[in-house]
Scaffold this motif. Structure first.
Motif, PDB file in Angstrom:
ATOM      1  N   GLY A 106       0.806  -1.215   0.000  1.00  0.00           N
ATOM      2  CA  GLY A 106       0.000   0.000   0.000  1.00  0.00           C
ATOM      3  C   GLY A 106       0.834   1.258   0.000  1.00  0.00           C
ATOM      4  O   GLY A 106       0.576   2.185  -0.764  1.00  0.00           O
ATOM      5  N   SER A 107       1.843   1.313   0.841  1.00  0.00           N
ATOM      6  CA  SER A 107       2.784   2.433   0.845  1.00  0.00           C
ATOM      7  C   SER A 107       4.104   1.955   1.428  1.00  0.00           C
ATOM      8  O   SER A 107       4.136   0.998   2.224  1.00  0.00           O
ATOM      9  N   PHE A 108       5.176   2.608   1.034  1.00  0.00           N
ATOM     10  CA  PHE A 108       6.482   2.270   1.588  1.00  0.00           C
ATOM     11  C   PHE A 108       6.525   2.637   3.066  1.00  0.00           C
ATOM     12  O   PHE A 108       7.134   1.940   3.875  1.00  0.00           O
ATOM     13  N   ALA A 109       5.837   3.732   3.423  1.00  0.00           N
ATOM     14  CA  ALA A 109       5.802   4.158   4.821  1.00  0.00           C
ATOM     15  C   ALA A 109       5.193   3.088   5.719  1.00  0.00           C
ATOM     16  O   ALA A 109       5.696   2.825   6.816  1.00  0.00           O
ATOM     17  N   GLU A 110       4.119   2.451   5.267  1.00  0.00           N
ATOM     18  CA  GLU A 110       3.508   1.376   6.054  1.00  0.00           C
ATOM     19  C   GLU A 110       4.455   0.197   6.194  1.00  0.00           C
ATOM     20  O   GLU A 110       4.538  -0.428   7.263  1.00  0.00           O
ATOM     21  N   PHE A 111       5.168  -0.114   5.140  1.00  0.00           N
ATOM     22  CA  PHE A 111       6.143  -1.204   5.157  1.00  0.00           C
ATOM     23  C   PHE A 111       7.192  -0.963   6.240  1.00  0.00           C
ATOM     24  O   PHE A 111       7.496  -1.856   7.039  1.00  0.00           O
ATOM     25  N   ILE A 112       7.728   0.246   6.290  1.00  0.00           N
ATOM     26  CA  ILE A 112       8.738   0.589   7.291  1.00  0.00           C
ATOM     27  C   ILE A 112       8.128   0.632   8.683  1.00  0.00           C
ATOM     28  O   ILE A 112       8.686   0.089   9.647  1.00  0.00           O
ATOM     29  N   ALA A 113       6.980   1.269   8.804  1.00  0.00           N
ATOM     30  CA  ALA A 113       6.345   1.430  10.117  1.00  0.00           C
ATOM     31  C   ALA A 113       6.014   0.094  10.762  1.00  0.00           C
ATOM     32  O   ALA A 113       6.115  -0.059  11.985  1.00  0.00           O
ATOM     33  N   ASN A 114       5.603  -0.873   9.954  1.00  0.00           N
ATOM     34  CA  ASN A 114       5.153  -2.160  10.483  1.00  0.00           C
ATOM     35  C   ASN A 114       6.267  -3.190  10.646  1.00  0.00           C
ATOM     36  O   ASN A 114       6.017  -4.295  11.130  1.00  0.00           O
ATOM     37  N   TRP A 115       7.471  -2.829  10.233  1.00  0.00           N
ATOM     38  CA  TRP A 115       8.569  -3.792  10.361  1.00  0.00           C
ATOM     39  C   TRP A 115       8.926  -3.947  11.848  1.00  0.00           C
ATOM     40  O   TRP A 115       9.168  -2.961  12.539  1.00  0.00           O
ATOM     41  N   PRO A 116       8.989  -5.171  12.371  1.00  0.00           N
ATOM     42  CA  PRO A 116       9.255  -5.360  13.809  1.00  0.00           C
ATOM     43  C   PRO A 116      10.688  -4.983  14.183  1.00  0.00           C
ATOM     44  O   PRO A 116      11.641  -5.373  13.511  1.00  0.00           O
TER      45      PRO A 116
END
Length: 231
Positions: free
Chosen positions: A123-133
């Motif tokens: 959905g977005s690169f920001a979500e990818f980074i934000a959700n990375w544990p």
């Protein structure tokens, strides 16, 4: 493996930086996942680019020229970057308003392409980074190194820290600590060293409730030539 207690590391850093209040003032907070999502993918590409250009160069020069970078590359709009033809990229790389390093300029569309593939899946690169544990943060480093360009070593981690993603950074002081305590040996960025470092930071994070970023800085402030004596 037995690790030094976080309390011991914290007290040593307090002693060297002039007390608890002085140390805490040096530990800026990380962004929350919601805040990371709100940043916008253009800012991620901008920070990756800025960190790439700062690597091995005078940071002040990049800082002073950064408004021109933003202008020349359309505020790092990912869609616009991906539509840029090769001949236009070459012309932009020669613009005297920026630092003219074509090899580094070429990372802008390459990293935009990485981000587009992530956008299509997440959905977005920001979500990818934000959700990375955070307890697997070195895997994110490895992802950026593998799928991006010039984001290996400390470049990717420093960019993530500037963006507010919670991460430790393998500065020379942190590396010295890890080697002195036999947490790592051999190559700093070997998968064995990275995973051993992750294990240690996960331990201290669980013990203290502190962010990886805080722990990283506390380790660094407790070693090296950065002593500040209290009054």
């Amino acid at each position: 493996m037995r690790f030094e207690s976080f309390d011991s590391m914290y007290q040593r850093a307090c002693d060297r930086k002039g007390g608890q209040a002085a140390l805490e003032s040096l530990l800026p907070p990380c962004r929350t996942p919601d805040e990371l999502i709100d940043i916008g993918d253009d800012r991620y590409l901008a920070q990756f680019t800025k960190s790439i250009f700062q690597s091995g160069f005078v940071w002040r020069v990049i800082h002073n020229k950064w408004p021109s970078f933003e202008e020349v590359f359309w505020q790092f709009d990912v869609s616009k970057i991906l539509l840029m033809p090769d001949d236009m990229l070459e012309r932009k790389a020669q613009d005297p308003k920026i630092v003219r390093n074509f090899n580094k300029v070429k990372t802008i569309p390459a990293n935009a392409m990485m981000m587009r593939s992530v956008q299509l899946e997440h959905g977005s690169f920001a979500e990818f980074i934000a959700n990375w544990p955070e307890d697997e943060i070195v895997e994110l480093w490895l992802y950026l190194k593998k799928h991006g360009q010039r984001l290996g070593g400390n470049t990717g981690p420093y960019a993530l820290r500037q963006l507010g993603k919670d991460t430790f950074v393998l500065s020379s002081d942190v590396e010295s600590y890890l080697r002195a305590h036999s947490i790592i040996e051999g190559g700093l960025y070997s998968q064995k060293s990275l995973r051993a470092t992750q294990q240690a930071f996960n331990h201290w994070r669980s013990e203290s409730g502190r962010s990886l970023s805080d722990i990283s800085r506390i380790i660094a402030y407790g070693v090296g030539d950065n002593v500040v004596l209290a009054d």
